[in-house]
Design an enzyme around this catalytic site. Structure first.
Site, PDB file in Angstrom:
ATOM      1  N   ASN A 152       0.847  -1.186   0.000  1.00 14.66           N
ATOM      2  CA  ASN A 152       0.000   0.000   0.000  1.00 14.66           C
ATOM      3  C   ASN A 152       0.888   1.244   0.000  1.00 14.66           C
ATOM      4  O   ASN A 152       1.855   1.314   0.751  1.00 14.66           O
ATOM      5  CB  ASN A 152      -0.899  -0.069   1.251  1.00 14.66           C
ATOM      6  CG  ASN A 152      -1.876   1.084   1.360  1.00 14.66           C
ATOM      7  OD1 ASN A 152      -1.478   2.239   1.410  1.00 14.66           O
ATOM      8  ND2 ASN A 152      -3.162   0.767   1.419  1.00 14.66           N
ATOM      9  N   CYS A 200      -6.678   8.065   3.207  1.00 12.29           N
ATOM     10  CA  CYS A 200      -6.402   8.120   4.647  1.00 12.29           C
ATOM     11  C   CYS A 200      -6.907   9.430   5.217  1.00 12.29           C
ATOM     12  O   CYS A 200      -6.519  10.507   4.762  1.00 12.29           O
ATOM     13  CB  CYS A 200      -4.903   7.995   4.933  1.00 12.29           C
ATOM     14  SG  CYS A 200      -4.580   8.105   6.708  1.00 12.29           S
ATOM     15  N   ILE A 248     -13.894  -0.210   2.167  1.00 12.96           N
ATOM     16  CA  ILE A 248     -13.640   1.214   2.344  1.00 12.96           C
ATOM     17  C   ILE A 248     -12.471   1.459   3.308  1.00 12.96           C
ATOM     18  O   ILE A 248     -12.133   0.578   4.102  1.00 12.96           O
ATOM     19  CB  ILE A 248     -14.895   1.929   2.938  1.00 12.96           C
ATOM     20  CG1 ILE A 248     -15.277   1.294   4.267  1.00 12.96           C
ATOM     21  CG2 ILE A 248     -16.030   1.910   1.974  1.00 12.96           C
ATOM     22  CD1 ILE A 248     -16.380   1.973   5.053  1.00 12.96           C
ATOM     23  N   THR A 280     -11.258   4.059   6.521  1.00 15.53           N
ATOM     24  CA  THR A 280     -12.012   4.424   7.726  1.00 15.53           C
ATOM     25  C   THR A 280     -12.933   5.623   7.493  1.00 15.53           C
ATOM     26  O   THR A 280     -12.732   6.412   6.574  1.00 15.53           O
ATOM     27  CB  THR A 280     -11.057   4.750   8.879  1.00 15.53           C
ATOM     28  OG1 THR A 280     -10.132   5.746   8.437  1.00 15.53           O
ATOM     29  CG2 THR A 280     -10.301   3.515   9.329  1.00 15.53           C
ATOM     30  N   GLY A 326     -13.989  -1.026  12.412  1.00 12.60           N
ATOM     31  CA  GLY A 326     -14.596  -2.046  13.261  1.00 12.60           C
ATOM     32  C   GLY A 326     -16.062  -2.263  12.943  1.00 12.60           C
ATOM     33  O   GLY A 326     -16.613  -1.629  12.026  1.00 12.60           O
ATOM     34  N   GLY A 328     -15.259  -3.508   9.111  1.00  8.97           N
ATOM     35  CA  GLY A 328     -16.065  -4.171  10.128  1.00  8.97           C
ATOM     36  C   GLY A 328     -16.217  -5.662  10.001  1.00  8.97           C
ATOM     37  O   GLY A 328     -17.039  -6.278  10.688  1.00  8.97           O
ATOM     38  N   THR A 357      -9.537  -4.235  11.878  1.00  7.67           N
ATOM     39  CA  THR A 357      -9.674  -4.087  13.320  1.00  7.67           C
ATOM     40  C   THR A 357      -9.852  -5.431  14.045  1.00  7.67           C
ATOM     41  O   THR A 357      -9.330  -5.623  15.139  1.00  7.67           O
ATOM     42  CB  THR A 357     -10.865  -3.152  13.605  1.00  7.67           C
ATOM     43  OG1 THR A 357     -10.622  -1.935  12.885  1.00  7.67           O
ATOM     44  CG2 THR A 357     -11.003  -2.834  15.076  1.00  7.67           C
TER      45      THR A 357
HETATM   46  C1  LIG Z   1      -5.112   1.325  13.342  1.00  5.16           C
HETATM   47  C2  LIG Z   1      -5.461   1.417  11.902  1.00  5.16           C
HETATM   48  C3  LIG Z   1      -4.492   1.821  10.982  1.00  5.16           C
HETATM   49  C4  LIG Z   1      -4.798   1.905   9.634  1.00  5.16           C
HETATM   50  N1  LIG Z   1      -3.826   2.276   8.760  1.00  5.16           N
HETATM   51  C5  LIG Z   1      -4.082   2.271   7.419  1.00  5.16           C
HETATM   52  C6  LIG Z   1      -3.046   2.528   6.489  1.00  5.16           C
HETATM   53  O1  LIG Z   1      -1.878   2.745   6.844  1.00  5.16           O
HETATM   54  N2  LIG Z   1      -3.358   2.516   5.169  1.00  5.16           N
HETATM   55  C7  LIG Z   1      -4.614   2.240   4.705  1.00  5.16           C
HETATM   56  O2  LIG Z   1      -4.832   2.231   3.503  1.00  5.16           O
HETATM   57  N3  LIG Z   1      -5.616   1.969   5.587  1.00  5.16           N
HETATM   58  C8  LIG Z   1      -5.375   1.978   6.919  1.00  5.16           C
HETATM   59  N4  LIG Z   1      -6.384   1.665   7.811  1.00  5.16           N
HETATM   60  C9  LIG Z   1      -7.729   1.346   7.294  1.00  5.16           C
HETATM   61  C10 LIG Z   1      -7.948  -0.166   7.162  1.00  5.16           C
HETATM   62  O3  LIG Z   1      -7.078  -0.715   6.212  1.00  5.16           O
HETATM   63  C11 LIG Z   1      -9.392  -0.499   6.769  1.00  5.16           C
HETATM   64  O4  LIG Z   1      -9.658   0.101   5.511  1.00  5.16           O
HETATM   65  C12 LIG Z   1     -10.416   0.002   7.768  1.00  5.16           C
HETATM   66  O5  LIG Z   1      -9.927  -0.111   9.086  1.00  5.16           O
HETATM   67  C13 LIG Z   1     -11.753  -0.727   7.685  1.00  5.16           C
HETATM   68  O6  LIG Z   1     -11.632  -2.106   7.979  1.00  5.16           O
HETATM   69  P1  LIG Z   1     -11.862  -2.750   9.436  1.00  5.16           P
HETATM   70  O7  LIG Z   1     -13.163  -2.230   9.971  1.00  5.16           O
HETATM   71  O8  LIG Z   1     -11.845  -4.214   9.208  1.00  5.16           O
HETATM   72  O9  LIG Z   1     -10.737  -2.292  10.279  1.00  5.16           O
HETATM   73  C14 LIG Z   1      -6.105   1.597   9.176  1.00  5.16           C
HETATM   74  C15 LIG Z   1      -7.064   1.190  10.101  1.00  5.16           C
HETATM   75  C16 LIG Z   1      -6.765   1.093  11.447  1.00  5.16           C
HETATM   76  C17 LIG Z   1      -7.817   0.639  12.408  1.00  5.16           C
END
Ligand SMILES: Cc1cc2nc3c(=O)[nH]c(=O)nc-3n(C[C@H](O)[C@H](O)[C@H](O)COP(=O)(O)O)c2cc1C
Ligand SMILES: Cc1cc2nc3c(=O)[nH]c(=O)nc-3n(C[C@H](O)[C@H](O)[C@H](O)COP(=O)(O)OP(=O)(O)OC[C@H]3O[C@@H](n4cnc5c(N)ncnc54)[C@H](O)[C@@H]3O)c2cc1C
Ligand code: FES
Lengths: 311, 262
Positions: free
Chosen positions: A107, A138, A199, A201, A225, A252, A274
């Site tokens: 990435n 981001c 997506i 965050t 999450g 999530g 998450t």
């Molecule tokens: C602590 C944390 C750090 C993240 N860092 C990045 C990142 O460096 N680059 C990126 O594209 N997405 C980043 N994300 C987003 C995740 O890749 C993902 O798109 C988002 O958390 C939704 O998925 P989830 O609900 O399963 O966590 C980050 C998310 C979290 C929670």
């Protein structure tokens, strides 16, 4: 696994942007470090792909703490893309990652379009990188990241720049923080993207009523999450209607049931973020659960699920 | 190597106002645990509350028991306090860099409030390694001096302080330590407690030229270095700020490298 019992097998393999994945489950960028952090808990070779933390050209120190806040079924973070930079990644992280069997998706994020292009070029020359995921989404950095992800023309320019500097498949990661995500998705597809991740965050905040100050030092953070799952699922379903390129759904997902929902909505693969922070074995539990679901529901192939929800 | 285990609750009882002592069966963790390390606990079976809760390792037993001492602060710790003997708790550990274990030295341990948690374990190990241990322990009042009987039974020199003067020295524990520093010298010093107290401790150690280590807290998500959420500000050799994970780079840091704020 039960021994001695001959079990039927379901095919979990999928293809995305020219990559062959042995199953459609991968980590979400930023929640999986550089892979090695999870080695004590899971067999990394079981994953469909490996996706590493966003890499930038120069090291980024990230945002000041506190960077985390728990919310109901959610996590707010403002990490700010802290990473050691491209040179350190190539020298110290890639050698470990390249000896793993799943395709490695790196990435990337830049402050300028030229930086995206330079990252693409240098990573394409490195041995062991299977695809690029372009982070234009981001919410936690001022320059780069989301500014490119909210205006269709800008998103298209970044995509085209990366495409012209790499032979690798290009996956573009989109933000839900836009009026119409399908517009961005179409623009990026037209510019040559091979797949989309959705997506990233969702922008949010929290306030500590004891100190009467924002819970995060950066005030605003990105929510992830289970709390964001309906938003993510909706985005996948919407975008699946308007583009032909495959989608990696995320947001999530904590269980095989969640993963199945995303596949039914039109995703070809899913990423888990998450949930792995809470349960480091989540990814393999989801892979196993997915296979069980296919067998129980009488599907021989996971591809039968993609976009199969009846509306 | 960090283990992920379902630890059985062997005992749980109240050790003070809103403070509980939990005894778990966790041999894989107890065997290798070092003072200053912590465990990361799943507080519930559902996704709400979502994140694990970090708790320092308070003590270990010869039979693979792990002791945790914690204050009920919110939903996670309240859930933990509701566990019964025989219940299983999902824990990750041992995590982090602990204290540098001294050998045959004269050391000062300075605990503020729940800072007692990792320092009791450190005192035990420091004694085993032949150190002379001066233990300074401060709390709001005498009800909040937890595990006092255990400390009194150890071969340490124990000095207590309370904010309200209900027992021992009347005032902050760092002031009590300062009184001793006028006459005594230490090879090494260690502290755990609220951040303001740690900053005062670090200033004193620097003034008297004593190497000092502190245990820090930050909000955590993963606890094993994957998310970069738990960082604290440190100073590099040039005096410039950078961020280091508390979970894997700490929780114990050299007090001189910590950026205490301006
Ligand atoms: C602590 C944390 C750090 C993240 N860092 C990045 C990142 O460096 N680059 C990126 O594209 N997405 C980043 N994300 C987003 C995740 O890749 C993902 O798109 C988002 O958390 C939704 O998925 P989830 O609900 O399963 O966590 C980050 C998310 C979290 C929670
Ligand atoms: C390395 C480390 C070791 C610790 N050891 C102990 C210990 O031995 N005994 C003890 O009583 N407490 C200890 N704490 C603090 C303890 O983790 C928090 O009190 C606890 O997480 C609160 O959870 P809760 O659900 O009860 O409270 P809530 O306020 O509902 O928690 C909400 C969120 O804030 C986080 N949080 C709240 N307070 C803290 C804090 N002080 N540090 C980090 N995260 C926090 C929680 O983890 C959770 O994500 C330690 C913290 C760290 C970082
Ligand atoms: S809590 Fe995730 S890196 Fe420390």
């Amino acid at each position: 696994m039960e021994q001695g019992i001959k079990k039927a097998k379901a095919n979990l393999a999928v293809k995305i942007a020219g990559l062959s994945l042995k199953n459609p489950v991968m980590p979400a960028s930023g929640t999986f470090g550089f892979g090695e952090e999870y080695a004590p808990f899971i067999d990394l070779n079981r994953l469909g792909a490996i996706v590493v933390k966003t890499i930038t050209l120069k090291p980024l120190i990230g945002n000041p703490p506190p960077r985390l806040m728990e919310t109901p079924c959610g996590l707010l973070n403002s990490i700010g893309l802290q990473n050691p930079g491209l040179d350190v990644f190539l020298r110290e992280k890639l050698p470990y990652l390249r000896q793993l069997s799943p395709p490695l998706i790196v990435n990337i994020a830049g402050k300028t379009i030229d930086e995206y292009a330079e990252l693409a070029e240098r990573l394409s020359a490195a041995e062991g990188v299977a695809a690029l995921e372009v982070n234009i989404s981001c919410p936690n950095v001022r320059e780069g990241g989301i500014v490119f992800g909210t205006v269709p023309a800008m998103a298209a320019r970044v995509t085209a720049a990366v495409k012209s500097h790499t032979h690798l498949p290009v996956i573009v990661k989109l933000t839900p923080n836009v009026t119409d995500i399908t517009e961005i998705a179409r623009a990026v597809e037209d510019a040559g993207a091979d797949a989309l991740s959705l997506i990233n965050t969702v922008r949010g905040m929290a306030i500590d009523i004891k100190t009467r100050r924002p819970a995060l030092a950066s005030i605003v953070g990105g929510l992830s999450g289970p709390a964001v799952k309906p938003i993510a699922l909706y985005a996948v379903w919407q975008v699946a209607q308007v583009v032909k390129i495959p989608l990696i759904g995320m947001g999530g997902i904590t269980s095989a049931q969640d993963a199945v929902e995303f596949l039914l909505a039109g995703a070809t693969a899913v990423a888990v973020g998450t949930a792995s922070l809470v349960n480091p074995k989540a990814l393999v539990e989801i892979i196993d659960g997915l296979e069980r679901y296919l067998l129980e529901e009488g599907f021989g192939d996971v591809k039968e699920l993609i976009g199969a929800a009846q509306f | 190597m960090i283990q992920n285990i379902a630890a059985e609750v062997l005992a749980s009882h109240q050790a003070g106002p809103e403070v509980f002592l939990l005894k778990l069966r966790a041999p894989a963790i107890a065997k290798v645990a070092q003072p200053g390390q912590f465990v990361h606990i799943r507080c519930g079976e559902t996704m709400d509350p979502l994140l694990r809760r970090p708790l320092s390792i308070h003590d270990v037993g010869a039979g693979g028991e792990l002791f945790l001492l914690y204050q009920v602060k919110g939903r996670g710790t309240a859930w933990l306090a509701g566990r019964q003997v025989g219940d299983k708790v999902d824990i990750l550990g041992p995590i982090g860099r602990g204290f540098t274990l001294p050998a045959k030295k004269r050391v000062a341990l300075v605990a503020g409030g729940l800072g007692i948690v990792p320092l009791l374990f450190l005192a035990r190990r420091a004694l085993e390694a032949g150190n002379v241990v001066d233990f300074f322990y401060g709390a709001q009042d005498k009800e909040r001096l937890y595990r006092l009987e255990t400390l009194e039974a150890m071969a340490i020199n124990l000095f207590v302080a309370t904010d309200d003067g209900s027992t021992g020295f009347h005032g902050p524990v760092t002031e009590l330590w300062k009184e001793h520093l006028r006459e005594k010298t230490y090879d090494l010093s260690y502290a755990c407690g609220p951040r303001a107290g740690l900053a005062a401790f670090a200033r004193l150690a620097a003034r008297y030229g004593i190497p000092a280590e502190v245990s820090l807290e930050e909000r955590m998500a993963c606890g094993f270095g994957a998310c970069r959420g738990c960082v604290t500000a440190l100073l590099d050799a040039q005096g410039k700020i950078y961020y280091e994970n508390v979970c894997t780079g700490g929780p114990v840091f050299d007090a001189a490298s910590v950026y205490w704020g301006d």
